[in-house]
Enzyme design. Structure first.
Site, short mmCIF file in Angstrom:
data_model
loop_
_atom_site.label_atom_id
_atom_site.label_comp_id
_atom_site.label_asym_id
_atom_site.label_seq_id
_atom_site.Cartn_x
_atom_site.Cartn_y
_atom_site.Cartn_z
N ALA A 73 1.16 -1.29 -0.56
CA ALA A 73 0.26 0.23 0.11
C ALA A 73 0.55 1.37 0.02
O ALA A 73 1.91 1.43 0.82
CB ALA A 73 -0.69 0.40 0.80
N GLY A 115 0.76 -5.29 1.20
CA GLY A 115 -0.48 -5.14 0.38
C GLY A 115 -0.26 -5.73 -1.36
O GLY A 115 -1.74 -6.66 -2.16
N GLU A 148 -0.10 -9.59 -1.32
CA GLU A 148 -2.03 -9.93 -0.62
C GLU A 148 -2.79 -9.79 -1.66
O GLU A 148 -3.53 -10.40 -1.64
CB GLU A 148 -2.29 -8.71 0.69
N GLU A 175 4.33 -4.78 7.04
CA GLU A 175 2.96 -3.89 7.94
C GLU A 175 3.10 -4.06 9.19
O GLU A 175 3.23 -2.74 9.66
CB GLU A 175 1.74 -4.38 7.83
N1 DAK Z 1 4.78 3.30 -0.82
C1 DAK Z 1 5.03 4.52 -1.48
N2 DAK Z 1 6.72 4.63 -1.67
C2 DAK Z 1 6.80 3.46 -1.64
C3 DAK Z 1 6.84 2.29 -1.26
C4 DAK Z 1 5.53 2.15 -0.29
N3 DAK Z 1 4.62 0.49 -0.24
N4 DAK Z 1 7.50 1.00 -0.96
C5 DAK Z 1 8.49 2.17 -1.77
N5 DAK Z 1 8.53 3.52 -2.53
C6 DAK Z 1 9.05 4.81 -3.22
C7 DAK Z 1 10.21 4.68 -2.51
O1 DAK Z 1 9.72 5.78 -1.40
C8 DAK Z 1 10.94 5.41 -3.22
O2 DAK Z 1 10.69 6.48 -3.33
P1 DAK Z 1 11.63 7.86 -3.37
O3 DAK Z 1 12.56 8.05 -2.75
O4 DAK Z 1 12.18 7.57 -5.04
O5 DAK Z 1 10.89 9.25 -3.95
C9 DAK Z 1 10.77 4.66 -4.49
O6 DAK Z 1 9.50 3.86 -3.99
C10 DAK Z 1 12.01 3.38 -4.79
O7 DAK Z 1 11.85 2.64 -3.35
P2 DAK Z 1 13.54 2.82 -2.85
O8 DAK Z 1 14.16 3.85 -2.71
O9 DAK Z 1 13.32 2.77 -1.54
O10 DAK Z 1 13.95 0.83 -3.36
P3 DAK Z 1 14.80 0.41 -2.91
O11 DAK Z 1 14.98 -0.97 -3.72
O12 DAK Z 1 16.16 0.92 -2.27
O13 DAK Z 1 14.17 -0.33 -1.72
C11 DAK Z 1 11.89 -1.46 -0.55
C12 DAK Z 1 12.83 -1.52 -1.87
C13 DAK Z 1 11.21 -2.23 -1.52
C14 DAK Z 1 12.95 -2.33 -0.10
C15 DAK Z 1 11.82 -0.15 -0.10
O14 DAK Z 1 10.78 0.42 -0.91
C16 DAK Z 1 10.50 -0.30 0.92
O15 DAK Z 1 10.76 -0.89 2.19
N6 DAK Z 1 9.64 -0.13 1.34
C17 DAK Z 1 8.27 -0.12 0.94
C18 DAK Z 1 7.88 -1.53 1.94
C19 DAK Z 1 6.63 -2.11 3.21
O16 DAK Z 1 6.69 -1.27 3.82
N7 DAK Z 1 5.76 -2.55 2.41
C20 DAK Z 1 4.61 -2.27 3.25
C21 DAK Z 1 3.61 -1.24 3.07
S1 DAK Z 1 2.34 -1.65 4.27
C22 DAK Z 1 -5.05 -1.00 4.78
C23 DAK Z 1 -4.70 -2.00 4.78
C24 DAK Z 1 -3.75 -2.51 3.82
C25 DAK Z 1 -2.53 -2.17 4.27
C26 DAK Z 1 -2.38 -0.70 4.80
C27 DAK Z 1 -3.57 -0.29 5.04
N8 DAK Z 1 -5.86 -0.07 5.92
C28 DAK Z 1 -6.38 -0.78 6.56
C29 DAK Z 1 -6.21 1.32 5.96
C30 DAK Z 1 -1.87 -2.39 3.79
C31 DAK Z 1 -0.53 -2.01 3.46
C32 DAK Z 1 1.19 -2.02 3.73
O17 DAK Z 1 1.11 -2.53 2.75
#
Ligand code: DAK
Length: 257
Positions: free
Chosen positions: A63, A108, A111, A131
């Site tokens: 997400a 997400g 998921e 998450e």
């Molecule tokens: N959201 C927004 N931007 C993201 C992102 C994300 N999930 N993942 C990566 N990006 C962005 C980065 O901020 C970066 O942007 P800039 O700095 O270039 O502006 C760009 O994509 C490239 O990413 P990185 O520079 O970080 O790339 P790396 O290769 O160095 O690292 C990585 C890749 C995948 C390891 C890293 O980007 C990372 O850790 N990303 C976050 C992964 C994460 O935590 N995913 C889970 C997200 S939470 C809900 C229902 C469901 C959900 C939420 C709420 N409700 C109940 C309301 C689900 C939640 C999730 O999925």
């Protein structure tokens, strides 16, 4: 559409998540457009199999975290609801779906892949539900689908640690069906889809229904649904064709009738 690209390569419908500079992070617009894209494939009778994948180096990193600060209790609920309903819809469509996991499938993003019937991953892919590191937990059905796919112990380990695992490890625990080198990923996934496209669509629809609905029913109800479904398949032209083709030692040509 801005956040996805759709491509029809009959009998395959391809859907590409298309925010590569954000690693295909899922926002509200993508949820809406994915529903439209899937619908377009569902109502096209020439499309037999749907493949979902990501443009760029990720399937989806989850997400869109950059929008989280804007969410309040009510909008978070609505976001979770729309995302979860999309995943439920994908899981329950009658056509088979394949997630072609070309890179990161996190949160997400994983998921979404779990809502598909089959997952084929590149060796380089990394999968996880991180998450917990954000002070939340999976909200698009992950807490329920992961445990059904891989069992309680490993599901809890992945969700409680938030650790990413390799595609090989994911294959070992049953989270992905197949792992191939990135260079072969598209062709291997296409071949798998073409194999499914040759199968009788009514049998596919019933198998999906029986597995997806049956898993939450008392076994006797599931077994009765299975028996009733036999009445349906025995009323189809495809059943006559399948049996005739076997007896005549030729390849069956199924029509979905
Ligand atoms: N959201 C927004 N931007 C993201 C992102 C994300 N999930 N993942 C990566 N990006 C962005 C980065 O901020 C970066 O942007 P800039 O700095 O270039 O502006 C760009 O994509 C490239 O990413 P990185 O520079 O970080 O790339 P790396 O290769 O160095 O690292 C990585 C890749 C995948 C390891 C890293 O980007 C990372 O850790 N990303 C976050 C992964 C994460 O935590 N995913 C889970 C997200 S939470 C809900 C229902 C469901 C959900 C939420 C709420 N409700 C109940 C309301 C689900 C939640 C999730 O999925």
């Amino acid at each position: 559409m801005e956040t996805i690209v759709i491509k029809k390569e009959t009998p395959i419908g391809w859907i590409y998540l298309n925010r590569p500079d954000r690693l295909n992070a899922i926002n509200q617009q993508m949820i809406k457009e994915l529903r439209q894209g899937i619908d377009e494939m569902v109502y096209d009778s020439d499309i037999k199999v749907i493949i979902i994948t990501g443009n760029g180096k990720a399937f989806s990193a989850g997400a869109d975290i950059s929008r989280f600060k804007e969410l309040n209790g009510y909008t978070a609920w609505q976001f979770a609801k729309s995302g979860r309903e999309l995943m439920d819809y994908i899981e329950n469509i009658s056509k088979p779906t394949i997630a072609m996991v070309n890179g990161y499938a996190l949160g997400g993003g994983l998921e979404l892949a779990m809502a598909c019937d089959i997952r084929i991953a590149a060796e380089e892919a990394q999968l996880g539900l991180p998450e917990i590191n954000l002070g939340i937990y999976p909200g698009f059905g992950g807490t329920q689908r992961l445990v059904r796919l891989i069992g309680k112990g490993k599901a809890l380990e992945l969700m409680l640690t938030g650790d990413r695992i390799s595609a090989k490890e994911a294959e070992k625990i049953g989270l992905v069906n197949k792992v191939v080198p990135l260079s072969n990923l598209e062709q291997e996934t296409r071949n798998f889809a073409l194999k499914l496209a040759e199968k009788p669509p009514i049998s596919i629809a019933l198998i999906k229904l029986l597995v997806n609905q049956g898993i939450d029913l008392p076994i006797l109800a599931g077994l009765n649904m299975e028996s009733l479904g036999w009445g349906v398949v025995f009323s189809t032209e495809d059943e006559k064709e399948g049996v005739s083709a076997f007896l005549e030692k030729r390849k069956a040509q199924f029509k979905g009738k």
